[in-house]
Design a protein around this motif. Structure first.
Motif, mmCIF file in Angstrom:
data_model
loop_
_atom_site.group_PDB
_atom_site.id
_atom_site.type_symbol
_atom_site.label_atom_id
_atom_site.label_comp_id
_atom_site.label_asym_id
_atom_site.label_seq_id
_atom_site.Cartn_x
_atom_site.Cartn_y
_atom_site.Cartn_z
ATOM 1 N N PRO A 102 0.806 -1.232 0.000
ATOM 2 C CA PRO A 102 0.000 0.000 0.000
ATOM 3 C C PRO A 102 0.839 1.283 0.000
ATOM 4 N N TYR A 103 1.701 1.425 -1.011
ATOM 5 C CA TYR A 103 2.419 2.690 -1.242
ATOM 6 C C TYR A 103 3.419 3.034 -0.143
ATOM 7 N N ASN A 113 -4.472 10.511 -3.710
ATOM 8 C CA ASN A 113 -5.824 10.315 -3.190
ATOM 9 C C ASN A 113 -6.825 10.036 -4.322
ATOM 10 N N ARG A 114 -8.104 10.248 -4.062
ATOM 11 C CA ARG A 114 -9.132 9.703 -4.952
ATOM 12 C C ARG A 114 -9.735 10.724 -5.913
ATOM 13 N N LEU A 138 -7.468 5.855 -7.541
ATOM 14 C CA LEU A 138 -6.660 6.179 -6.362
ATOM 15 C C LEU A 138 -5.189 6.352 -6.723
ATOM 16 N N HIS A 139 -4.564 7.418 -6.182
ATOM 17 C CA HIS A 139 -3.103 7.586 -6.220
ATOM 18 C C HIS A 139 -2.490 7.416 -7.607
ATOM 19 N N HIS A 213 3.967 9.033 0.582
ATOM 20 C CA HIS A 213 3.107 8.097 1.307
ATOM 21 C C HIS A 213 3.883 7.290 2.349
ATOM 22 N N TYR A 215 4.746 5.660 5.788
ATOM 23 C CA TYR A 215 4.031 5.212 6.981
ATOM 24 C C TYR A 215 5.033 5.295 8.121
ATOM 25 N N LEU A 245 -15.041 7.063 0.557
ATOM 26 C CA LEU A 245 -13.944 7.978 0.925
ATOM 27 C C LEU A 245 -13.784 9.155 -0.030
ATOM 28 N N ASP A 282 -9.050 8.189 8.024
ATOM 29 C CA ASP A 282 -8.567 8.235 6.641
ATOM 30 C C ASP A 282 -9.210 9.491 6.045
ATOM 31 N N GLN A 316 -3.775 14.315 4.586
ATOM 32 C CA GLN A 316 -4.556 13.104 4.796
ATOM 33 C C GLN A 316 -3.926 12.385 5.979
ATOM 34 N N TYR A 318 -3.977 9.181 7.842
ATOM 35 C CA TYR A 318 -4.432 7.818 7.580
ATOM 36 C C TYR A 318 -3.840 6.915 8.669
ATOM 37 N N PHE A 322 -6.112 -0.162 6.390
ATOM 38 C CA PHE A 322 -6.175 -1.275 5.433
ATOM 39 C C PHE A 322 -5.001 -2.245 5.604
ATOM 40 N N GLU A 344 -0.101 12.590 4.789
ATOM 41 C CA GLU A 344 0.101 12.889 3.372
ATOM 42 C C GLU A 344 -0.309 14.336 3.113
HETATM 43 C C1 GLA Z 1 -4.356 6.675 1.341
HETATM 44 C C2 GLA Z 1 -5.818 6.522 1.259
HETATM 45 C C3 GLA Z 1 -6.225 5.291 1.979
HETATM 46 C C4 GLA Z 1 -5.524 4.085 1.410
HETATM 47 C C5 GLA Z 1 -4.053 4.296 1.444
HETATM 48 C C6 GLA Z 1 -3.323 3.171 0.763
HETATM 49 O O1 GLA Z 1 -3.955 7.016 2.590
HETATM 50 O O2 GLA Z 1 -6.523 7.640 1.731
HETATM 51 O O3 GLA Z 1 -7.604 5.113 1.884
HETATM 52 O O4 GLA Z 1 -5.931 3.886 0.092
HETATM 53 O O5 GLA Z 1 -3.717 5.509 0.845
HETATM 54 O O6 GLA Z 1 -3.722 1.923 1.243
#
Ligand code: GLA
Length: 379
Positions: A102-103, A113-114, A138-139, A213, A215, A245, A282, A316, A318, A322, A344
């Motif tokens: 996940p990035y 984002n979306r 997404l992304h 992105h 973490y 979202l 999120d 963002q 988050y 996930f 983010e």
């Molecule tokens: C961002 C999105 C989350 C998710 C992550 C990657 O933070 O807002 O919803 O998609 O990236 O998993």
């Protein structure tokens, strides 16, 4: 109105930063001569392309950045007793980054984002993007900036060792209009920060939103989650979302909600109130735009502190909702729900559909700029 005028109050700072970086782009010394900078081979992609890993350090903090996805692979920082550990989630080798994940640490774009339903209209033309996060895009789509190889140019910046990564995204890539030239510069500064500066230009109007992105888990390579990390967000408002979202368009106060982090609060303190699937945080927080850090994270166990400063209007937050144990990362740690948190810095999600959000369209002749600084300390 100029694009990205939302950061107007912070423009002089951005301008100063830009002038400074212009001043230091003079042809740099050979890599071996640059203090705190080294490069190693990180392996090859499935197509046989070579990936390099750059190490930037100032004697206290060490950051590694890969040319695959312009990805921050590790951030090693001391705790209050001087014990150094890696506070960024990710993998020990390139293989992990090439697989599904996940990035972790990646540069995300062309639009972080979306985008609702993966569709938008710009200057009368309709565009369709990959629906890689149904029902939305997404992304950046299927092969976003996180999955391409960037060109690297290491150099000594005024404030520390740096590497500039560049990528040209062709017109039509992932459905987006315009050839976009992007540059992302990572610097480890003398005051223990990882500074990330982005610029981009285009030959046709395009939505843009670049972010990193990473973490973070300030506990280091640990099995513990980030739920006990104390978070402060200088954000009195946020953008509520629907159940996919996507922002509803409303800009709502955080006061009286579990999203109020205007005072230091443990991430886990009210997270059970953030219901739904997968629950947790999120959300895009609307930054108040005051001088100084917009976000601060403190790990009471190790004393490590992360302060984020940005030119962007939003962040963002988050809480790793996930993360489901499907990635085994550094030191064999399994990344479960809430194992890491992301901050983010960004323009608001789905801005292209919300005229009341700060503009996130870049036009020919303009330069997109964003600077985000993650500063580390311990107390
Ligand atoms: C961002 C999105 C989350 C998710 C992550 C990657 O933070 O807002 O919803 O998609 O990236 O998993």
């Amino acid at each position: 109105m100029n694009a990205f005028a939302s950061g107007a109050g912070r423009a002089p700072v951005a301008l100063l930063g830009c002038l400074l970086s212009l001043a230091i782009v003079a042809p740099g010394p050979a890599l071996g001569d640059v203090k705190g900078l080294s490069k190693m081979d990180f392996g090859k992609t499935k197509d046989g392309e070579t990936v390099d890993l750059y190490t930037l350090q100032n004697g206290r903090i060490t950051v590694k950045v890969a040319t695959y996805g312009a990805t921050v692979v590790s951030i090693e920082v001391p705790d209050r007793d001087g014990k150094v550990d890696d506070v960024a989630l990710g993998f020990d080798s390139l293989e992990g980054y090439l697989g599904e994940h996940p990035y972790f640490g990646a540069t995300v774009g062309r639009v972080a984002n979306r985008i609702a339903k993966g569709k938008f209209t710009l200057d009368g033309e309709e565009y369709s993007l990959a629906i890689n996060n149904p029902p939305n895009s997404l992304h950046g789509g299927r092969k976003g900036f996180n999955r391409v190889i960037w060109k690297a140019r290491p150099f000594q910046a005024a404030d520390g060792p740096a590497v500039e990564m560049t990528y040209t995204s062709p017109h039509g890539e992932e459905g987006y209009p315009g050839k976009l030239d992007v540059s992302v510069t990572f610097t480890v500064t003398a005051d223990d920060a990882l500074k990330i500066e982005y610029t981009a230009t285009t030959d046709k109007a395009t939505p843009i939103n670049l972010s990193n992105h990473s973490y973070f888990n300030l506990g280091g390579r640990t099995d513990a989650s980030i739920l006990d990390h104390e978070l402060t967000l200088v954000a009195s408002r946020y953008t509520p979302v629907d159940d996919t979202l996507i922002p509803t368009g409303e800009i709502a106060p955080v006061a009286g909600t579990p999203l109020d982090f205007t005072r230091p609060t443990a991430v886990g303190a009210r997270i059970d109130k953030m219901t739904g699937d997968p629950g947790g945080y999120d959300h895009n927080f609307v930054l108040d735009g005051r001088p100084g850090a917009s976000a601060t994270v403190h790990d009471p166990k190790t004393g490590r502190v992360l302060e984020m400063t940005t030119t962007e209007p939003g962040v963002q937050f988050y809480s790793g909702n996930f993360l489901d144990g499907s990635n085994v990362g550094k030191a064999g740690v399994t990344y479960k729900k809430h194992h890491g948190l992301c901050l983010e810095a960004q323009h608001f999600p789905d801005s292209i559909h919300h005229p009341n959000f700060p503009n996130a369209v870049l036009r020919p002749g303009e330069t997109y700029r964003q600077t985000t600084v993650y500063k580390f300390s311990a107390r």
